[in-house]
Design a protein around this motif. Sequence first.
Motif, PDB file in Angstrom:
ATOM      1  N   LYS A  90       0.842  -1.197   0.000  1.00  0.00           N
ATOM      2  CA  LYS A  90       0.000   0.000   0.000  1.00  0.00           C
ATOM      3  C   LYS A  90       0.881   1.252   0.000  1.00  0.00           C
ATOM      4  CE  LYS A  90      -4.508   1.044   2.086  1.00  0.00           C
ATOM      5  NZ  LYS A  90      -5.383   0.750   3.245  1.00  0.00           N
ATOM      6  N   GLY A 112       0.637   5.519   0.296  1.00  0.00           N
ATOM      7  CA  GLY A 112      -0.259   6.584   0.722  1.00  0.00           C
ATOM      8  C   GLY A 112       0.350   7.970   0.560  1.00  0.00           C
ATOM      9  N   ALA A 157      -4.740   6.543  -0.908  1.00  0.00           N
ATOM     10  CA  ALA A 157      -3.864   5.378  -1.021  1.00  0.00           C
ATOM     11  C   ALA A 157      -4.304   4.463  -2.140  1.00  0.00           C
ATOM     12  CB  ALA A 157      -3.859   4.614   0.302  1.00  0.00           C
TER      13      ALA A 157
END
Length: 458
Positions: free
Chosen positions: A13, A15, A25
């Motif tokens: 992930k 962000g 994100a």
Amino acid sequence: MEKPSPKPAQPIKIGVTDIDGVVRAKYLSADKLSAKLDASIGFCNVIFGWDINDRLYDGYAPDPGFADAKLTIDQATERVIPWEDEIKFFLADFGQSSGLAAQICPRSLLRRLVKRAEDLGFEARFGPEYEWFVYRETPTSLKDKRYLDPRPLSPGMFGYSDLRTSQHSPFYRDLFEQLSAFGVDLEGLHTETGPGVLEAALAHQSALEAADRAVLFKQGVKSISYKHGLVSSFMAKPSAEWPGCGGHMHQSLWREGKNTFYEEGGRYGLSEIGEQYLAGLLELSPAITALFAPNINSYKRYVSGSWAPIGHNWGIENRTVAYRLIPDGIRGTRVEARLPGADANPYLAIAACLAAGLYGIENELSLDQPPVQGSAYDESAPSINRMAGERFDGNMAKEHKIPSDLSYAIELAAADERLPKLLGKAFVDHFLETRRQEVKQYQGAVTDWERRRYFELA
């Protein structure tokens, strides 16, 4: 015998934060990311053309064609997300982009100010502190009831409560343990005054790391709350009945491992650098208020007796002022900015403090305004009414009060010619335009209060 199928690779992930401090994100495959960690990844710059509810700003966007801006992943921010099966997470910004995104990205702005402090020989350190409300709701239940009368986690006014923390100990334990596993260490956590109100102090860090952790703290608290069937709100003033939510910033400058704010025998226990830094905060406080209080609701917090400031003032160990000096020796002497609300973008709140403080040092400003003695809510006190060597009779001059609304805060920021030089003209122009459109949307709204007051009798 068949071989077991290989376990699918976990996604990673990435962000970034927008102007409002909302984490935007997306997931990337581990294979794609590993090939690009030292390169850039595209991220649509529409995130700087959206408001907090993904509505495009009318007639205004950083790029009408919404091209990708080149995102640079900060490998130093690598961590795992405990509540998402420990997938990897990185923060990123647009500092290496060649376009407008680099100039208006909040994290990139703070990086530039950190560099300015370093060029002056300082390491800026910050310790964020947040208050927020916790409710026995879900996003769906809140929407269904139109965000009216949310049920608090616990009833009553019960600050520093041992009973309430015992009652909900699994939730509090998860906040401590899972945030720590997420690379966000808490120094303390306790209930505050009000139903379901909590306060947490984050361990002080270098400025960029402190801002990163503040952003991830808010995101983490919300995510952990969801796991417990709760919703956490960092809205500045979610209820007219209770005090609002601060996002206070403790700050100091260090050089060669020593706190430059402290001087034994110094006036107020401060060094000359400390006095200049505080003078800079006071001097630019009206102009940077919009960065501390970026929303319509933010200004409902600044009322007498609310634990929030009402004037651009300072005091020693005084929680009723805008800037609280904490004289705590060589290790702990610091200034706490109490103006920022919990709803402020942490990157911008810290950037505003640092820009103003460095301005005071670079221009060798004198700390002429005396500290407030007693309650700053007593506007007849003469010590409150003095600014830059002038003394006022009666109430504080209008320009020395916290603005009563976002519109006035925007005017103060736009009128200060120093702000574009300190934060960059492109950023200031963009930020103020987004705030003007926030005001425009509010002015076009019809509220429940208006219907209750005028529907039948007007």
